[in-house]
Design a protein around this motif. Structure first.
Motif, PDB file in Angstrom:
ATOM      1  N   GLU A   1       0.932  -1.137  -0.006  1.00 34.92           N
ATOM      2  CA  GLU A   1      -0.024  -0.043   0.040  1.00 34.92           C
ATOM      3  C   GLU A   1       0.803   1.460  -0.182  1.00 34.92           C
ATOM      4  O   GLU A   1       0.461   2.386  -0.288  1.00 34.92           O
ATOM      5  N   ALA A   2       2.165   1.132   0.315  1.00 39.46           N
ATOM      6  CA  ALA A   2       2.911   2.419   0.487  1.00 39.46           C
ATOM      7  C   ALA A   2       3.970   2.145  -0.951  1.00 39.46           C
ATOM      8  O   ALA A   2       4.808   3.193  -0.746  1.00 39.46           O
ATOM      9  N   GLU A   3       3.440   1.868  -1.613  1.00 39.85           N
ATOM     10  CA  GLU A   3       4.592   1.831  -2.834  1.00 39.85           C
ATOM     11  C   GLU A   3       4.155   2.931  -3.875  1.00 39.85           C
ATOM     12  O   GLU A   3       5.041   3.866  -4.257  1.00 39.85           O
ATOM     13  N   ASN A   4       2.927   3.019  -4.342  1.00 44.22           N
ATOM     14  CA  ASN A   4       2.597   3.902  -5.487  1.00 44.22           C
ATOM     15  C   ASN A   4       1.300   4.682  -5.188  1.00 44.22           C
ATOM     16  O   ASN A   4       0.060   3.732  -5.226  1.00 44.22           O
ATOM     17  N   TRP A   5       1.328   5.910  -5.197  1.00 45.06           N
ATOM     18  CA  TRP A   5       0.134   6.704  -4.981  1.00 45.06           C
ATOM     19  C   TRP A   5      -0.066   7.676  -6.150  1.00 45.06           C
ATOM     20  O   TRP A   5       1.017   8.401  -6.670  1.00 45.06           O
ATOM     21  N   LYS A   6      -1.433   7.893  -6.726  1.00 47.96           N
ATOM     22  CA  LYS A   6      -1.681   8.771  -7.733  1.00 47.96           C
ATOM     23  C   LYS A   6      -2.387   9.657  -7.217  1.00 47.96           C
ATOM     24  O   LYS A   6      -3.742   9.695  -6.726  1.00 47.96           O
ATOM     25  N   LEU A   7      -1.984  10.737  -7.971  1.00 48.37           N
ATOM     26  CA  LEU A   7      -2.884  12.140  -7.631  1.00 48.37           C
ATOM     27  C   LEU A   7      -4.571  11.974  -8.026  1.00 48.37           C
ATOM     28  O   LEU A   7      -4.567  11.966  -9.161  1.00 48.37           O
ATOM     29  N   LEU A   8      -5.466  12.075  -7.505  1.00 49.55           N
ATOM     30  CA  LEU A   8      -6.822  12.187  -8.147  1.00 49.55           C
ATOM     31  C   LEU A   8      -7.330  13.333  -8.145  1.00 49.55           C
ATOM     32  O   LEU A   8      -8.116  13.655  -9.111  1.00 49.55           O
ATOM     33  N   TYR A   9      -7.374  14.269  -7.101  1.00 50.70           N
ATOM     34  CA  TYR A   9      -7.894  15.567  -7.088  1.00 50.70           C
ATOM     35  C   TYR A   9      -6.920  16.594  -6.266  1.00 50.70           C
ATOM     36  O   TYR A   9      -6.482  16.005  -5.367  1.00 50.70           O
ATOM     37  N   ASN A  10      -6.968  17.830  -6.787  1.00 53.78           N
ATOM     38  CA  ASN A  10      -6.453  18.684  -6.074  1.00 53.78           C
ATOM     39  C   ASN A  10      -7.284  19.965  -6.573  1.00 53.78           C
ATOM     40  O   ASN A  10      -7.542  20.196  -7.347  1.00 53.78           O
ATOM     41  N   SER A  11      -7.889  20.613  -5.281  1.00 55.77           N
ATOM     42  CA  SER A  11      -8.728  21.781  -5.539  1.00 55.77           C
ATOM     43  C   SER A  11      -8.263  22.858  -6.245  1.00 55.77           C
ATOM     44  O   SER A  11      -8.741  23.693  -6.904  1.00 55.77           O
ATOM     45  N   SER A  12      -6.815  23.150  -5.873  1.00 49.02           N
ATOM     46  CA  SER A  12      -6.262  24.333  -6.807  1.00 49.02           C
ATOM     47  C   SER A  12      -5.993  24.054  -8.389  1.00 49.02           C
ATOM     48  O   SER A  12      -5.902  25.037  -8.969  1.00 49.02           O
ATOM     49  N   ILE A  13      -6.027  22.550  -8.536  1.00 50.45           N
ATOM     50  CA  ILE A  13      -6.003  22.299  -9.888  1.00 50.45           C
ATOM     51  C   ILE A  13      -7.355  21.991 -10.859  1.00 50.45           C
ATOM     52  O   ILE A  13      -7.589  22.427 -11.593  1.00 50.45           O
ATOM     53  N   HIS A  14      -8.186  21.273  -9.979  1.00 47.27           N
ATOM     54  CA  HIS A  14      -9.174  20.980 -10.897  1.00 47.27           C
ATOM     55  C   HIS A  14     -10.646  21.639 -10.050  1.00 47.27           C
ATOM     56  O   HIS A  14     -11.802  21.503 -10.531  1.00 47.27           O
ATOM     57  N   GLY A  15     -10.473  22.800  -9.241  1.00 45.65           N
ATOM     58  CA  GLY A  15     -11.513  23.358  -8.894  1.00 45.65           C
ATOM     59  C   GLY A  15     -12.114  22.951  -7.434  1.00 45.65           C
ATOM     60  O   GLY A  15     -12.210  21.773  -7.157  1.00 45.65           O
ATOM     61  N   LEU A  16     -12.603  23.929  -6.473  1.00 49.37           N
ATOM     62  CA  LEU A  16     -13.287  23.453  -5.436  1.00 49.37           C
ATOM     63  C   LEU A  16     -14.877  23.042  -5.605  1.00 49.37           C
ATOM     64  O   LEU A  16     -15.624  23.721  -5.498  1.00 49.37           O
ATOM     65  N   SER A  17     -14.738  21.598  -6.055  1.00 49.25           N
ATOM     66  CA  SER A  17     -16.167  21.134  -6.179  1.00 49.25           C
ATOM     67  C   SER A  17     -16.370  19.933  -5.732  1.00 49.25           C
ATOM     68  O   SER A  17     -15.525  18.837  -5.956  1.00 49.25           O
TER      69      SER A  17
END
Length: 444
Positions: free
Chosen positions: A254-270
């Motif tokens: 579980e501590a090997e690979n993490w992928k960015l799914l959402y960031n409000s600064s990039i994708h909007g606060l929604s």
């Protein structure tokens, strides 16, 4: 094989060890010999042969005619940097003034450190953390421990991306979670144990320093963070040391690979965008919040974010703090109020939003469906305090990472009959079905 045969076989192994030590010129006192022989019984024949081969190799590099391992060779092999390396060598060589680590020393220390009773291991780690060796575990000792961890684990590239002030302060978040209850601002054994439970990555690191320097060495693993190349890392909440901290509460996979799914600064606060993007992942997720006060905290959700009218999830989820202090809060088993995901409900008793722990309207951590506010209260679910400066929070940035697991390790959405689609799509399907039978309003 009979009992007598086993004893004879074991006695032969011990005799060979005694012969080996004599050949190495490592003659010890009778008391030391007894400790060594007793310690050797904790290892299998194959393990002893491997340790013997390791010693022969390292002693050859130390140019000692096979008699001892030097501190410099010891430090290079085990890959430990800073003052902690010198302290570990001092303990393993049992305080020798000549700077020599013998085969007996290595065997005796490994048994105590890795295979001793719980009290013996905790005592060893306490002495190890007392870098100054004065018998008092103070703040300066923990600073030295954390500095060694930083020098050993974190990449030069990460350090180059930070200014000098940030680099000097990056490990302070772990120090800030420590308690010094003894006089003269020192830690008791209980204080150290509590600190290690709040920062499990530190405990894993301190407990694995004599293990082979393999990639899966506990406490040395930093998750690989996967995000688009056009995203500036400074926009992200999750930093390398934060990922290491959270990963300490997870399995190696579980501590090997993490992928960015959402960031409000990039994708909007929604909230809708958040749900849509996190539903593309199939594994657990890590939710992070940086609020207007500058505090950073969040939760690890072991189950997918799915619409429920009540709590769900399992005991693998947990809450955490990252700034200004770093702590992990695991489920206590006091209740099963682990994970919350309310979508499209009109009843005041079922708040819309995502959260962890506690109870509705009094969560351990909660973000409203508008993503413009939330709250954090102390809760028995995780034995966690309020995670921010105040109970009611205003998010500045919200971020979510997906845990990428190998095929077969995913236990959600791959099972027969699992519901597909995003949370919003499933919600719309539920609504349409309820309308057909005239229950849409009453169900909310």
């Amino acid at each position: 094989m009979t009992h007598d045969t086993c004893n004879t076989h074991r006695e032969t192994e011990i005799e060979s060890l005694e012969s080996l030590n004599s050949d190495m010129g490592n003659a010890q006192s009778p008391a030391t010999d007894q400790r060594f022989l007793a310690a050797s019984r904790a290892f299998s024949k194959e393990e002893l042969e491997d340790l013997r081969s390791l010693f022969v190799s390292l002693s050859a590099q130390s140019q000692s005619d096979g008699k001892f391992i030097s501190q410099s060779v010891f430090q290079v092999y085990y890959g430990i940097q800073g003052a902690l390396a010198a302290r570990l060598f001092q303990l393993v060589s049992r305080g020798r003034k000549d700077g020599m680590l013998t085969f007996e020393d290595l065997i005796i220390s490994k048994v105590t450190y890795e295979r001793g009773t719980r009290d013996e291991v905790e005592e060893f780690i306490f002495k190890l953390s007392d870098v100054n060796g004065d018998g008092a575990l103070g703040r300066d000792d923990l600073e030295s421990v954390l500095k060694s961890i930083e020098q050993t684990i974190f990449t030069e590239e990460e350090a180059k991306g930070s200014n000098s002030d940030t680099q000097n302060q990056r490990m302070d978040v772990f120090l800030n979670s420590a308690t010094f209850s003894n006089s003269k601002e020192s830690m008791s054994q209980k204080d150290l144990n509590t600190w290690c439970s709040l920062v499990p990555s530190v405990r894993k690191f301190l407990g694995s320093l004599l293990m082979p320097p393999d990639p899966g060495r506990p406490g040395f693993q930093v998750p690989k963070l996967d995000y688009p190349p056009d995203v500036d890392s400074h926009v992200l909440i999750l930093k390398e040391e934060f990922a290491w901290h959270i990963g300490g509460a997870l399995t190696q996979q579980e501590a090997e690979n993490w992928k960015l799914l959402y960031n409000s600064s990039i994708h909007g606060l929604s909230f809708n965008t958040f749900l849509g993007r996190i539903s593309t992942g199939e594994g657990p997720t890590i939710l992070l919040i940086r609020d207007k006060e500058g505090y950073i905290y969040g939760g690890y959700a072991s189950q997918p974010w799915e619409r429920h009218s009540d709590f769900y999830g399992d005991m693998k989820s947990f809450l955490f703090q990252l700034f200004p202090q770093a702590s992990i809060y695991r489920p206590t088993g006091a209740n099963t109020s682990v994970q919350w995901c309310g979508v499209g409900f009109s009843s005041d008793s079922i708040p819309n939003g995502v959260g962890f722990g506690g109870k509705p309207h009094h969560f351990g951590l909660y973000l409203s469906a508008n993503f413009d506010g939330g709250h954090t209260f102390s809760c028995t679910t995780f034995n966690s305090p309020s995670l921010s400066k105040s109970n009611y929070i205003i998010p500045d940035v919200i971020e979510c990472w997906g845990i990428e697991l190998e095929t077969g390790a995913r236990n959600e959405d791959n099972r027969p009959g699992a519901t597909k689609g995003t949370v919003l799509e499933r919600f719309k399907e539920d609504r349409n079905m309820l309308k057909l039978v005239g229950l849409a309003n009453s169900s909310d």
